[in-house]
Motif scaffolding. Structure first.
Motif, PDB file in Angstrom:
ATOM      1  N   ALA A 155       0.838  -1.206   0.000  1.00 50.57           N
ATOM      2  CA  ALA A 155       0.000   0.000   0.000  1.00 50.57           C
ATOM      3  C   ALA A 155       0.870   1.252   0.000  1.00 50.57           C
ATOM      4  CB  ALA A 155      -0.936  -0.015   1.205  1.00 50.57           C
ATOM      5  N   GLU A 156       1.904   1.253   0.851  1.00 48.58           N
ATOM      6  CA  GLU A 156       2.750   2.443   0.954  1.00 48.58           C
ATOM      7  C   GLU A 156       3.574   2.659  -0.302  1.00 48.58           C
ATOM      8  OE1 GLU A 156       4.915   3.068   4.555  1.00 48.58           O
ATOM      9  OE2 GLU A 156       3.168   2.683   5.823  1.00 48.58           O
ATOM     10  N   LYS A 157       3.975   1.552  -0.939  1.00 44.17           N
ATOM     11  CA  LYS A 157       4.741   1.683  -2.186  1.00 44.17           C
ATOM     12  C   LYS A 157       3.919   2.410  -3.241  1.00 44.17           C
ATOM     13  CE  LYS A 157       8.941  -0.074  -2.150  1.00 44.17           C
ATOM     14  NZ  LYS A 157      10.089   0.727  -2.585  1.00 44.17           N
ATOM     15  N   SER A 158       2.584   2.267  -3.169  1.00 42.40           N
ATOM     16  CA  SER A 158       1.744   2.955  -4.140  1.00 42.40           C
ATOM     17  C   SER A 158       1.404   4.366  -3.664  1.00 42.40           C
ATOM     18  CB  SER A 158       0.447   2.168  -4.378  1.00 42.40           C
ATOM     19  OG  SER A 158      -0.474   2.428  -3.347  1.00 42.40           O
ATOM     20  N   GLY A 159       1.967   4.770  -2.517  1.00 46.54           N
ATOM     21  CA  GLY A 159       1.756   6.123  -2.019  1.00 46.54           C
ATOM     22  C   GLY A 159       0.679   6.231  -0.965  1.00 46.54           C
ATOM     23  N   MET A 160       0.065   5.086  -0.594  1.00 44.38           N
ATOM     24  CA  MET A 160      -1.043   5.131   0.362  1.00 44.38           C
ATOM     25  C   MET A 160      -0.576   4.759   1.769  1.00 44.38           C
ATOM     26  SD  MET A 160      -3.440   6.171  -1.485  1.00 44.38           S
ATOM     27  CE  MET A 160      -4.765   6.035  -0.309  1.00 44.38           C
ATOM     28  N   LEU A 161      -0.608   5.731   2.669  1.00 42.20           N
ATOM     29  CA  LEU A 161      -0.249   5.477   4.059  1.00 42.20           C
ATOM     30  C   LEU A 161      -1.511   5.084   4.808  1.00 42.20           C
ATOM     31  CD1 LEU A 161       1.866   5.670   6.357  1.00 42.20           C
ATOM     32  CD2 LEU A 161       1.203   8.037   6.636  1.00 42.20           C
ATOM     33  N   ASN A 162      -1.727   3.790   4.983  1.00 43.57           N
ATOM     34  CA  ASN A 162      -2.945   3.325   5.651  1.00 43.57           C
ATOM     35  C   ASN A 162      -2.649   3.019   7.111  1.00 43.57           C
ATOM     36  OD1 ASN A 162      -5.284   2.217   6.509  1.00 43.57           O
ATOM     37  ND2 ASN A 162      -5.420   0.625   4.940  1.00 43.57           N
ATOM     38  N   LEU A 163      -3.082   3.913   7.995  1.00 43.69           N
ATOM     39  CA  LEU A 163      -2.836   3.712   9.424  1.00 43.69           C
ATOM     40  C   LEU A 163      -3.957   2.905  10.084  1.00 43.69           C
ATOM     41  CD1 LEU A 163      -1.450   7.204  10.465  1.00 43.69           C
ATOM     42  CD2 LEU A 163      -0.188   5.122   9.954  1.00 43.69           C
ATOM     43  N   GLY A 164      -4.843   2.356   9.270  1.00 35.23           N
ATOM     44  CA  GLY A 164      -5.947   1.578   9.831  1.00 35.23           C
ATOM     45  C   GLY A 164      -5.613   0.100   9.999  1.00 35.23           C
ATOM     46  N   VAL A 165      -4.333  -0.263   9.903  1.00 35.84           N
ATOM     47  CA  VAL A 165      -3.961  -1.681   9.951  1.00 35.84           C
ATOM     48  C   VAL A 165      -4.486  -2.358  11.220  1.00 35.84           C
ATOM     49  CG1 VAL A 165      -2.047  -3.311   9.927  1.00 35.84           C
ATOM     50  CG2 VAL A 165      -1.906  -1.229   8.590  1.00 35.84           C
ATOM     51  N   GLU A 166      -4.320  -1.672  12.353  1.00 38.83           N
ATOM     52  CA  GLU A 166      -4.775  -2.236  13.626  1.00 38.83           C
ATOM     53  C   GLU A 166      -6.279  -2.568  13.560  1.00 38.83           C
ATOM     54  OE1 GLU A 166      -2.796  -2.677  16.316  1.00 38.83           O
ATOM     55  OE2 GLU A 166      -4.226  -2.969  17.942  1.00 38.83           O
ATOM     56  N   ARG A 204      -0.434  -4.756  17.687  1.00 40.61           N
ATOM     57  CA  ARG A 204       0.431  -5.430  16.709  1.00 40.61           C
ATOM     58  C   ARG A 204       0.296  -4.829  15.312  1.00 40.61           C
ATOM     59  NH1 ARG A 204      -0.545 -11.683  18.152  1.00 40.61           N
ATOM     60  NH2 ARG A 204      -2.527 -10.862  18.928  1.00 40.61           N
ATOM     61  N   GLY A 205      -0.894  -4.284  15.014  1.00 34.41           N
ATOM     62  CA  GLY A 205      -1.079  -3.609  13.732  1.00 34.41           C
ATOM     63  C   GLY A 205      -0.199  -2.374  13.620  1.00 34.41           C
ATOM     64  N   TRP A 206      -0.070  -1.673  14.726  1.00 30.11           N
ATOM     65  CA  TRP A 206       0.774  -0.473  14.722  1.00 30.11           C
ATOM     66  C   TRP A 206       2.237  -0.841  14.592  1.00 30.11           C
ATOM     67  CZ3 TRP A 206      -0.951   4.085  13.699  1.00 30.11           C
ATOM     68  CH2 TRP A 206      -2.301   4.375  13.937  1.00 30.11           C
ATOM     69  N   ILE A 207       2.625  -1.933  15.241  1.00 25.58           N
ATOM     70  CA  ILE A 207       4.015  -2.374  15.103  1.00 25.58           C
ATOM     71  C   ILE A 207       4.289  -2.743  13.645  1.00 25.58           C
ATOM     72  CG2 ILE A 207       5.657  -4.188  15.753  1.00 25.58           C
ATOM     73  CD1 ILE A 207       4.512  -4.066  18.567  1.00 25.58           C
ATOM     74  N   ALA A 208       3.283  -3.335  12.986  1.00 27.21           N
ATOM     75  CA  ALA A 208       3.449  -3.678  11.572  1.00 27.21           C
ATOM     76  C   ALA A 208       3.688  -2.424  10.737  1.00 27.21           C
ATOM     77  CB  ALA A 208       2.222  -4.435  11.064  1.00 27.21           C
ATOM     78  N   VAL A 209       2.957  -1.356  11.046  1.00 30.38           N
ATOM     79  CA  VAL A 209       3.175  -0.093  10.333  1.00 30.38           C
ATOM     80  C   VAL A 209       4.598   0.399  10.581  1.00 30.38           C
ATOM     81  CG1 VAL A 209       2.462   2.330  10.141  1.00 30.38           C
ATOM     82  CG2 VAL A 209       0.735   0.554  10.450  1.00 30.38           C
ATOM     83  N   ALA A 210       5.027   0.310  11.836  1.00 32.51           N
ATOM     84  CA  ALA A 210       6.381   0.748  12.173  1.00 32.51           C
ATOM     85  C   ALA A 210       7.423  -0.103  11.459  1.00 32.51           C
ATOM     86  CB  ALA A 210       6.592   0.683  13.685  1.00 32.51           C
ATOM     87  N   LEU A 211       7.118  -1.394  11.292  1.00 34.62           N
ATOM     88  CA  LEU A 211       8.077  -2.305  10.639  1.00 34.62           C
ATOM     89  C   LEU A 211       8.397  -1.868   9.217  1.00 34.62           C
ATOM     90  CD1 LEU A 211       6.953  -5.873  11.723  1.00 34.62           C
ATOM     91  CD2 LEU A 211       9.220  -4.859  11.971  1.00 34.62           C
ATOM     92  N   VAL A 212       7.418  -1.289   8.537  1.00 30.85           N
ATOM     93  CA  VAL A 212       7.660  -0.842   7.164  1.00 30.85           C
ATOM     94  C   VAL A 212       8.704   0.273   7.161  1.00 30.85           C
ATOM     95  CG1 VAL A 212       6.604   0.097   5.079  1.00 30.85           C
ATOM     96  CG2 VAL A 212       5.323  -1.493   6.507  1.00 30.85           C
TER      97      VAL A 212
END
Lengths: 363, 308
Positions: free
Chosen positions: B28-39, B221-229
């Motif tokens: 998603a981020e590679k396409s320019g979309m920062l989706n913070l709704g992962v959690e 854990r969803g937020w950690i996934a965002v941080a992992l990127v």
């Protein structure tokens, strides 16, 4: 889905005012559909949400009790949001304020000093500012994303809270419940009306609102903050500091959330316990947006969401609605608000005829 | 199983939750979309996945429906932030709040119930090797699939036309449009893929890793996934390593207890978040490198007009 928009030359003023109401209307419509699917009575539910909070003096006083912290945190968050500083750790800052403020009644259980409450306010403010300050430091010094840091700090603050409640501060007479002793009267805000939980802590958010309104609308400092967020490089050229905007936004929000947390333990809760924040830190984000990030708009938005919170409590009893309904309603509200807000800056592009299309290409 | 085997095997299992979600967010981020709704996406999918698995008795159906739920929530995000041009950060937060609320509602009747996790695979000979066998060859099939997906994503993003198109949308949507790529379609697709992966991550968490439903079980854990990127500086291999590091950190509690070290359990519970902050600060402090690797148009609304 492709919609054709074109940017308006200037944002539409009437729509800025209309957007929150449009969002509320769409949210109520969507919620109704969900309620029908769940087989709940629309009449009972909406009565609980929108009428019962106004039916008695007690209910109204409870609405105002919620109004205080929501208003306080949302006002402060909006300052940051306008400067594009995304502090979403209001929960953690509230918890740290509550913990620090609680240290006084926990260690001075017998004190009846008049300085007790002022000291707790100061400690509450410091706790929140310290926690938000960590995020500001990591952002300005190490470029660490404040969204993630403030959020992670909230999870850490929660564990610190549990540590104190299960360990050193646990009430020895509390039947092993994770909570401190009940605070003495000198450590509590006096009630505005005897017998109700509504207390004088409400004064602080109201004064803060007036202050923010003057600061953001009338003074240069607010302008600097906004520019610092919207165009950091322009701000640097003009001699204002983008880092300053980060520090100011986060410290102000930390202070507000910290005092709000302190007001909970020194108010309706009367002790430090696990559910000290009641989700205000997240609700305040929605309040800030629904109020169009404007100090006056936020007052109305905070009032509206307080009614929803109290209405949710009533709906739990009278309409057997789960507590998560309030969260869903809030989430929907923000989603519909953000969608509707598009029309403030954009309008539908009139569909061009084939000839016009070709003409426009030729030009 | 010896304690070491148990720890390493657990690491792989715990890491899979992070890996799946982070890979989806990466695309998603590679396409320019920062989706913070992962959690929120993970929470809904965890609830849906659990309920469906519990009712149907089939993990496969649970995963499919959870994936669909993840896509469904991600489409709310896409609709608001792509079609209605809303701010991505605020929209992501809104979707996150909505998702957490809905997950509580969906899972309410199944609170504290459990399902049986499917048996791990057994490979003759390989699974019986001491240490390596239990760690590498006795995992749930999803653990291996996640690794395969990671390799496929890396290949797709770096070696294929589709990957090029996705990256173009994230770097310079106007230019991508000029190359006759549809930024709208590609971004919708990338966000949907993120939703699908978050859906699988949620289902894995609630039906295989800890096969039970409890409100709030995704627990950051969803937020950690965002941080992992960010940790992985938008590179698949590093995100993979990061996910495994966090899998290890989240098992720290067990290790410390098994060694009999007296640390407050709260400190251990807070450890993944503390580590996230520290690593985030270290990685982000190299501003030049971060700017080099981050998609240039990440988080920016694209309304078709010239970039400002």
């Amino acid at each position: 889905m492709q919609l054709q928009f074109e940017r308006r030359d200037t944002p539409s003023k009437p729509l800025i005012f209309a957007t929150p109401f449009i969002a509320i209307a769409i949210t109520i419509l969507l919620s109704s559909i969900m309620l029908i699917i769940q087989g709940k009575s629309l009449q009972t539910t909406f009565f609980a949400f929108f009428i019962e909070p106004f039916e008695s003096t007690y209910a109204l006083s409870e609405v105002l009790l919620k109004f205080g912290p929501l208003l306080f945190i949302a006002q402060a968050l909006a300052i940051g949001f306008r400067a594009k500083v995304w502090n979403i750790g209001g929960e953690g800052q509230m918890i740290m304020g509550a913990i620090l403020a609680s240290s006084i009644p926990v260690y001075f259980t017998d004190s009846e000093s008049v300085f007790l409450l002022p000291a707790m306010i100061l400690l509450g403010a410091f706790g929140g500012m310290f926690w938000a300050g960590i995020a500001a430091f990591l952002k300005t010094r190490y470029n660490a994303n404040e969204i993630l840091v403030t959020l992670m700090l909230s999870s850490i603050a929660l564990q610190i809270l549990y540590f104190f409640l299960l360990g050193p501060w646990k009430d020895p007479m509390g039947f092993n419940f994770p909570q401190t002793v009940m605070f003495q009267d000198a450590a509590l805000f006096p009630p505005i009306i005897f017998g109700f939980r509504l207390n004088y802590s409400l004064i602080i958010p109201i004064f803060f609102t007036i202050f923010v309104w003057i600061y953001m609308e009338k003074r240069f400092g607010g302008f600097q903050l906004t520019v610092g967020g919207l165009a950091p490089r322009a701000a640097t050229y003009a001699g204002y500091s983008a880092n300053g905007a980060v520090w100011k936004s986060l410290l102000i929000a930390g202070m507000a959330a910290g005092i709000a947390g302190m007001s909970e333990v020194a108010g309706p809760i009367g002790q430090l316990q696990r559910s000290v924040t009641s989700g205000y830190g997240y609700s305040a984000i929605i309040v800030a947006y629904l109020g169009a990030l404007h100090p006056l708009g936020i007052v109305f938005a905070a009032l509206f969401l307080s009614v929803i919170h109290i209405g949710g409590d009533y709906a739990l009893v009278t309409a057997d609605l789960p507590i998560s309904s309030v969260h869903i309603f809030q989430g929907l509200l923000l989603v519909t608000y953000l969608s509707s807000y598009t029309f403030v800056n954009y309008r539908f592009k009139p569909r061009k005829t084939r000839v016009e299309e070709i003409e426009s290409r030729l030009i | 199983m010896t304690p070491l085997e148990f720890f390493l095997a657990g690491t792989m299992s715990a890491a899979t939750v992070f890996l799946l979600a982070a890979l989806g967010e990466l695309v998603a981020e590679k396409s320019g979309m920062l989706n913070l709704g992962v959690e929120g996406m993970m929470a809904i999918s965890a609830a849906v996945g659990f309920v469906v698995t519990y009712q149907s008795g089939s993990h496969i159906i649970g995963f499919i429906v959870a994936g669909a739920a993840g896509i469904g929530v991600s489409m709310v995000f896409a609709l608001v932030s792509i079609t209605f041009l809303a701010n991505q950060v605020a929209t992501g937060l809104a979707v996150g709040i909505l998702g957490l609320g809905l997950s509580a509602l969906i899972g309410k009747k199944h609170e504290s119930l459990t399902v049986t996790a499917p048996d791990p695979i057994q490979i003759p000979v390989l699974s019986d090797i001491p240490l390596i066998g239990p760690v590498l060859f006795q995992q749930n099939i999803v653990v291996y699939l996640a690794i395969v997906i990671a390799i496929l994503i890396s290949f797709c993003l770096n070696k294929t036309r589709l990957g090029l198109a996705i990256r173009a949308c994230g770097e310079n949507p106007k230019a991508a449009e000029a190359l006759s790529y549809s930024v709208l379609k590609i971004r919708y697709g990338a966000v949907a893929f993120g939703g699908l992966m978050a859906g699988f991550a949620g289902a894995y968490a609630s039906t295989i890793y800890t096969p039970l439903w409890a409100d709030g079980m995704i627990a950051g854990r969803g937020w950690i996934a965002v941080a992992l990127v960010v940790f992985g500086t938008w590179k698949t291999g590093r995100i993979f390593l990061g996910a495994y590091l966090f899998g290890m950190v989240s098992l720290g509690e067990l290790v410390v207890q098994s060694f009999g070290v007296a640390l407050p359990s709260q400190l251990l519970s807070a450890m993944p978040f503390i580590v996230t902050i520290v690593v985030l600060a270290i990685i982000s402090s190299d501003r030049a490198r971060l700017r080099l690797h981050a998609p240039y148009a990440l988080g920016e609304t694209y309304d078709g007009s010239e970039p400002k």
